[in-house]
Design a protein around this motif. Structure first.
Motif, PDB file in Angstrom:
ATOM      1  N   GLY A 107       4.981 -14.728   2.232  1.00 32.59           N
ATOM      2  CA  GLY A 107       5.989 -13.949   2.933  1.00 32.59           C
ATOM      3  C   GLY A 107       5.921 -12.452   2.740  1.00 32.59           C
ATOM      4  O   GLY A 107       6.751 -11.715   3.300  1.00 32.59           O
ATOM      5  N   TYR A 108       4.968 -11.964   1.975  1.00 32.89           N
ATOM      6  CA  TYR A 108       4.784 -10.518   1.836  1.00 32.89           C
ATOM      7  C   TYR A 108       4.174  -9.954   3.120  1.00 32.89           C
ATOM      8  O   TYR A 108       3.376 -10.629   3.787  1.00 32.89           O
ATOM      9  CB  TYR A 108       3.845 -10.185   0.671  1.00 32.89           C
ATOM     10  N   GLY A 109       4.528  -8.719   3.455  1.00 34.13           N
ATOM     11  CA  GLY A 109       3.818  -8.013   4.499  1.00 34.13           C
ATOM     12  C   GLY A 109       2.495  -7.517   3.952  1.00 34.13           C
ATOM     13  O   GLY A 109       2.448  -6.977   2.843  1.00 34.13           O
ATOM     14  N   ILE A 110       1.427  -7.710   4.702  1.00 37.10           N
ATOM     15  CA  ILE A 110       0.094  -7.308   4.254  1.00 37.10           C
ATOM     16  C   ILE A 110      -0.478  -6.337   5.288  1.00 37.10           C
ATOM     17  O   ILE A 110      -0.604  -6.679   6.475  1.00 37.10           O
ATOM     18  CB  ILE A 110      -0.842  -8.541   4.101  1.00 37.10           C
ATOM     19  N   TYR A 111      -0.827  -5.145   4.824  1.00 34.44           N
ATOM     20  CA  TYR A 111      -1.285  -4.083   5.719  1.00 34.44           C
ATOM     21  C   TYR A 111      -2.577  -3.465   5.191  1.00 34.44           C
ATOM     22  O   TYR A 111      -2.915  -3.610   4.009  1.00 34.44           O
ATOM     23  CB  TYR A 111      -0.203  -3.000   5.846  1.00 34.44           C
ATOM     24  N   LEU A 112      -3.264  -2.764   6.073  1.00 43.30           N
ATOM     25  CA  LEU A 112      -4.490  -2.057   5.719  1.00 43.30           C
ATOM     26  C   LEU A 112      -4.330  -0.586   6.084  1.00 43.30           C
ATOM     27  O   LEU A 112      -3.858  -0.264   7.175  1.00 43.30           O
ATOM     28  CB  LEU A 112      -5.684  -2.639   6.478  1.00 43.30           C
ATOM     29  N   LEU A 133      -3.515  -9.894   8.393  1.00 45.26           N
ATOM     30  CA  LEU A 133      -2.906  -8.579   8.324  1.00 45.26           C
ATOM     31  C   LEU A 133      -1.737  -8.478   9.303  1.00 45.26           C
ATOM     32  O   LEU A 133      -1.824  -8.917  10.451  1.00 45.26           O
ATOM     33  CB  LEU A 133      -3.919  -7.484   8.644  1.00 45.26           C
ATOM     34  N   ASP A 134      -0.662  -7.841   8.840  1.00 46.39           N
ATOM     35  CA  ASP A 134       0.485  -7.591   9.705  1.00 46.39           C
ATOM     36  C   ASP A 134       0.352  -6.265  10.455  1.00 46.39           C
ATOM     37  O   ASP A 134       1.140  -5.989  11.358  1.00 46.39           O
ATOM     38  CB  ASP A 134       1.770  -7.601   8.871  1.00 46.39           C
ATOM     39  N   GLY A 135      -0.616  -5.473  10.068  1.00 46.65           N
ATOM     40  CA  GLY A 135      -0.868  -4.214  10.749  1.00 46.65           C
ATOM     41  C   GLY A 135      -1.917  -3.422  10.006  1.00 46.65           C
ATOM     42  O   GLY A 135      -2.238  -3.716   8.850  1.00 46.65           O
ATOM     43  N   TYR A 136      -2.470  -2.427  10.678  1.00 46.32           N
ATOM     44  CA  TYR A 136      -3.464  -1.579  10.025  1.00 46.32           C
ATOM     45  C   TYR A 136      -3.437  -0.197  10.647  1.00 46.32           C
ATOM     46  O   TYR A 136      -3.011  -0.010  11.786  1.00 46.32           O
ATOM     47  CB  TYR A 136      -4.860  -2.195  10.108  1.00 46.32           C
ATOM     48  N   LEU A 137      -3.932   0.752   9.879  1.00 40.50           N
ATOM     49  CA  LEU A 137      -4.025   2.136  10.334  1.00 40.50           C
ATOM     50  C   LEU A 137      -5.342   2.697   9.835  1.00 40.50           C
ATOM     51  O   LEU A 137      -5.684   2.541   8.663  1.00 40.50           O
ATOM     52  CB  LEU A 137      -2.834   2.942   9.800  1.00 40.50           C
ATOM     53  N   PRO A 149      -0.101  12.695   2.393  1.00 39.93           N
ATOM     54  CA  PRO A 149       1.083  11.822   2.455  1.00 39.93           C
ATOM     55  C   PRO A 149       1.488  11.453   3.876  1.00 39.93           C
ATOM     56  O   PRO A 149       2.092  10.401   4.100  1.00 39.93           O
ATOM     57  CB  PRO A 149       2.167  12.665   1.767  1.00 39.93           C
ATOM     58  N   ALA A 150       1.116  12.278   4.847  1.00 36.91           N
ATOM     59  CA  ALA A 150       1.511  12.010   6.230  1.00 36.91           C
ATOM     60  C   ALA A 150       0.925  10.702   6.756  1.00 36.91           C
ATOM     61  O   ALA A 150       1.544  10.040   7.596  1.00 36.91           O
ATOM     62  CB  ALA A 150       1.083  13.166   7.130  1.00 36.91           C
ATOM     63  N   VAL A 151      -0.248  10.312   6.278  1.00 36.56           N
ATOM     64  CA  VAL A 151      -0.869   9.099   6.803  1.00 36.56           C
ATOM     65  C   VAL A 151      -0.152   7.852   6.286  1.00 36.56           C
ATOM     66  O   VAL A 151      -0.002   6.855   7.010  1.00 36.56           O
ATOM     67  CB  VAL A 151      -2.383   9.055   6.492  1.00 36.56           C
ATOM     68  N   TYR A 152       0.359   7.898   5.056  1.00 36.95           N
ATOM     69  CA  TYR A 152       1.145   6.781   4.520  1.00 36.95           C
ATOM     70  C   TYR A 152       2.488   6.709   5.243  1.00 36.95           C
ATOM     71  O   TYR A 152       2.982   5.610   5.561  1.00 36.95           O
ATOM     72  CB  TYR A 152       1.375   6.960   3.024  1.00 36.95           C
ATOM     73  N   GLN A 153       3.065   7.875   5.500  1.00 39.74           N
ATOM     74  CA  GLN A 153       4.336   7.914   6.217  1.00 39.74           C
ATOM     75  C   GLN A 153       4.186   7.382   7.634  1.00 39.74           C
ATOM     76  O   GLN A 153       5.068   6.683   8.147  1.00 39.74           O
ATOM     77  CB  GLN A 153       4.872   9.353   6.217  1.00 39.74           C
ATOM     78  N   LEU A 154       3.049   7.694   8.267  1.00 40.20           N
ATOM     79  CA  LEU A 154       2.796   7.189   9.617  1.00 40.20           C
ATOM     80  C   LEU A 154       2.707   5.669   9.621  1.00 40.20           C
ATOM     81  O   LEU A 154       3.245   5.006  10.514  1.00 40.20           O
ATOM     82  CB  LEU A 154       1.508   7.797  10.165  1.00 40.20           C
ATOM     83  N   LEU A 155       2.010   5.100   8.640  1.00 39.98           N
ATOM     84  CA  LEU A 155       1.939   3.638   8.533  1.00 39.98           C
ATOM     85  C   LEU A 155       3.335   3.038   8.453  1.00 39.98           C
ATOM     86  O   LEU A 155       3.650   2.065   9.152  1.00 39.98           O
ATOM     87  CB  LEU A 155       1.119   3.243   7.301  1.00 39.98           C
TER      88      LEU A 155
END
Length: 208
Positions: A107-112, A133-137, A149-155
């Motif tokens: 049940g964890y969200g998994i992202y890249l 994966l639930d999403g990727y950037l 930090p902007a790229v983490y915030q965008l995710l």
């Protein structure tokens, strides 16, 4: 100040975490001698131009032309083959893929979140965790790179995530620091004892 919120999402880097990335090894597959492998690696994977490719600042064609300029003509064919086929030789890191799949099933969200070129799927496509994966950037697609930090915030914005509920995993310590600046917690993954998949799982359990 460290967040007291439980972790609900794990954000993985690709190269060095989910997939192997080894420029000298890739170069050796398309050359005949250690010296030629060194030359090819230095002209392609070992140059700052590779970061510009991952940032989306330059094209693959520009990368090829730059590498050709720094190689003897006898290695141009090897360069072209390497550019076309190195992603096929990027092997999954099984332990982290297995963990990502297991966490997703719990049940964890998994992202890249990866600093990678627009050809990322030629490499990531070999990852067993990809369908989970639930999403990727990807940096080249966004023109933003870790550790900004902007790229983490965008995710987080794109997938409606609370940074305080995210654990970011990367083999680059600077990228881990960038995630923390953006409000996430981080795990520096090195595949060494205390920084391996087993330790990562223990970290997730402790923070959940």
């Amino acid at each position: 100040m460290t967040s007291s919120k439980p972790i609900r999402n794990v954000v993985f880097d690709m190269g060095g975490v989910l997939m192997n990335f080894d420029g000298p090894y890739f170069a050796s597959l398309f050359t005949q001698t250690p010296e030629d492998a060194r030359l090819l690696n230095d002209a392609l994977f070992g140059t700052t131009m590779w970061s510009l490719l991952d940032s989306g600042t330059i094209s693959h064609e520009t990368m090829r032309r730059y590498a050709e300029h720094h190689l003897p003509e006898r290695l141009h064919a090897s360069l072209h083959e390497c550019i076309l086929h190195w992603p096929e030789h990027s092997a999954p890191i099984e332990a982290t893929n297995d963990l990502a799949i297991r966490l997703h099933n719990e049940g964890y969200g998994i992202y890249l979140l990866s600093n990678a070129s627009t050809r990322i799927m030629e490499q990531l496509g070999h990852a067993p965790a990809l369908p989970h994966l639930d999403g990727y950037l990807v940096s080249a697609m966004e023109r933003l790179m870790k550790p900004d930090p902007a790229v983490y915030q965008l995710l987080c914005t794109r997938y409606d995530l609370d940074p305080a509920e995210c654990l970011f995993v990367d083999d680059n310590l600077d990228n881990c620091v960038g995630a923390e600046v953006a409000g996430m917690r981080s795990f520096h993954f090195t595949r060494e004892p205390g920084h391996d998949a087993e330790a990562l799982e223990a970290c997730v359990r402790e923070l959940s």
